[in-house]
Design an enzyme around this catalytic site. Structure first.
Site, PDB file in Angstrom:
ATOM      1  N   ASP A  65       0.755  -1.417   0.347  1.00  0.00           N
ATOM      2  CA  ASP A  65      -0.059  -0.128  -0.296  1.00  0.00           C
ATOM      3  C   ASP A  65       0.943   1.314  -0.010  1.00  0.00           C
ATOM      4  O   ASP A  65       0.299   2.560   0.054  1.00  0.00           O
ATOM      5  CB  ASP A  65      -0.903  -0.014   1.382  1.00  0.00           C
ATOM      6  CG  ASP A  65      -0.441  -0.240   2.588  1.00  0.00           C
ATOM      7  OD1 ASP A  65       0.347  -0.983   2.475  1.00  0.00           O
ATOM      8  OD2 ASP A  65      -0.845   0.504   3.519  1.00  0.00           O
ATOM      9  N   HIS A  66       2.452   0.673  -0.171  1.00  0.00           N
ATOM     10  CA  HIS A  66       3.208   1.908  -0.287  1.00  0.00           C
ATOM     11  C   HIS A  66       3.858   2.311  -1.327  1.00  0.00           C
ATOM     12  O   HIS A  66       4.952   3.075  -1.571  1.00  0.00           O
ATOM     13  CB  HIS A  66       4.129   2.450   1.057  1.00  0.00           C
ATOM     14  CG  HIS A  66       3.294   2.665   2.389  1.00  0.00           C
ATOM     15  ND1 HIS A  66       3.109   3.698   3.376  1.00  0.00           N
ATOM     16  CD2 HIS A  66       1.948   1.860   3.650  1.00  0.00           C
ATOM     17  CE1 HIS A  66       2.772   3.823   4.473  1.00  0.00           C
ATOM     18  NE2 HIS A  66       1.512   2.921   4.164  1.00  0.00           N
ATOM     19  N   HIS A 139       7.120  -0.303  12.891  1.00  0.00           N
ATOM     20  CA  HIS A 139       6.629  -1.278  12.475  1.00  0.00           C
ATOM     21  C   HIS A 139       6.677  -2.897  12.344  1.00  0.00           C
ATOM     22  O   HIS A 139       7.274  -3.246  12.889  1.00  0.00           O
ATOM     23  CB  HIS A 139       6.152  -0.631  10.810  1.00  0.00           C
ATOM     24  CG  HIS A 139       4.712  -0.987  10.153  1.00  0.00           C
ATOM     25  ND1 HIS A 139       4.199  -0.566  10.794  1.00  0.00           N
ATOM     26  CD2 HIS A 139       5.341  -1.477   8.823  1.00  0.00           C
ATOM     27  CE1 HIS A 139       2.807  -1.492   9.752  1.00  0.00           C
ATOM     28  NE2 HIS A 139       3.524  -1.107   8.729  1.00  0.00           N
TER      29      HIS A 139
END
Length: 307
Positions: A65-66, A139
């Site tokens: 998603d990045h 993360h």
């Protein structure tokens, strides 16, 4: 000197009708810097008129998603006969992963693409007037955040005082403002400190990507003009935040308050809050006043601290 942020993707891992996956465009005068590039980012750039003249792309981590918008964006540039080189900055140890992403999608460009690994404390981009520094985040994979930090500006020039000292209007004003002494016709020497104030601070914009609240982020963001922070969850789902390596909106606000930032923008909003994302802003404002919850396409100007 303008410093302008466009939120191209404010959603979490799953896009929604209202929010695309992660991407942020930062424009400083003629420089365009892209931070993360989720699927569909190039269409967002077209839709919101940010322009495509990007020379540096800063990737916080390699989750799809990045990053899934990168191959398509590079291919579009190639179809448009781009010649200028592109620097893609990735966390230390992720050069091979980025290369696999590009090779696996047949992304073989006719312009140079340099993949640069950065770790905490590294200067990813050094410019005469600013730099972009990487800092440690937390993360579920290798990850960094980025801070654009401007150099200090010249102090204010006291024109009236200069004239009182006998400096004639003209080139000697600029010489003094540039930090050099001048000699007048009668032999008097006027020094810069007599007519120029203390250096004035530049601006700082901090972008975390996906992360838990960390001491490193708080340190980098101390006194920042804008902090763009992960705010994936509301308090009702707070137990999910540490499990997934994300933050709640309230946690982001507590960090912003501790760091003394001027403004906080909440991003990476989970699709579970579609239609009710205002709860995130409400919970954040219980801890910090200057909070915004941008939609895709929203823009912010970042003023100088003394403006």
């Amino acid at each position: 000197m303008s410093l302008h942020v466009t939120f191209l993707g404010t959603g979490g891992a799953v896009p929604s009708v209202r929010r695309n996956t992660s991407a942020l465009m930062l424009r400083r005068e003629g420089d365009r810097l892209l931070f993360d590039c989720g699927e569909g980012t190039q269409r967002q750039m077209m839709r919101y008129g940010t322009g495509f003249d990007v020379s540096h792309l800063f990737v916080t981590h390699m989750h799809g998603d990045h990053t899934l918008g990168i191959p398509g964006l590079l291919q579009t540039w190639d179809f448009n006969d781009r010649e200028a080189s592109l620097a893609v900055h990735v966390p230390s140890g992720e050069r091979r992963a980025m290369r696999r992403l590009l090779d696996g999608t047949g992304t073989d460009t006719g312009f140079p693409v340099r993949i640069n690994e950065v770790g905490a404390g590294d200067v990813a981009l050094e410019h005469e007037e600013y730099e972009v520094r990487a800092f440690e985040t937390e993360h579920r994979t290798r990850s960094v955040g980025y801070a654009l930090v401007e150099a200090a500006r010249k102090g204010r020039f006291d024109r009236d005082r200069a004239q009182e000292l006998g400096v004639p209007v003209g080139p000697k004003f600029s010489t003094l403002h540039d930090g050099e002494a001048v000699e007048l016709d009668d032999g008097t020497v006027v020094r810069p400190e007599q007519v120029v104030g203390e250096p004035r601070p530049g601006r700082t914009v901090v972008y975390t990507g996906d992360t838990r609240p960390t001491e490193a982020t708080e340190q980098v963001a101390a006194g920042a003009d804008l902090l763009v922070h992960d705010a994936t969850f509301a308090e009702a789902d707070a137990e999910r935040a540490p499990q997934t390596g994300h933050s709640t909106a309230r946690e982001a606000a507590e960090l912003a308050a501790s760091a003394g930032v001027a403004r906080l923008a909440l991003v990476h909003v989970s699709s579970r809050y579609a239609g009710r994302s205002d709860v995130l802003a409400e919970e954040a404002r219980e801890r910090f006043d200057e909070v915004c919850l941008p939609d895709d396409g929203d823009e912010l100007d970042v003023p100088y601290p003394d403006a």
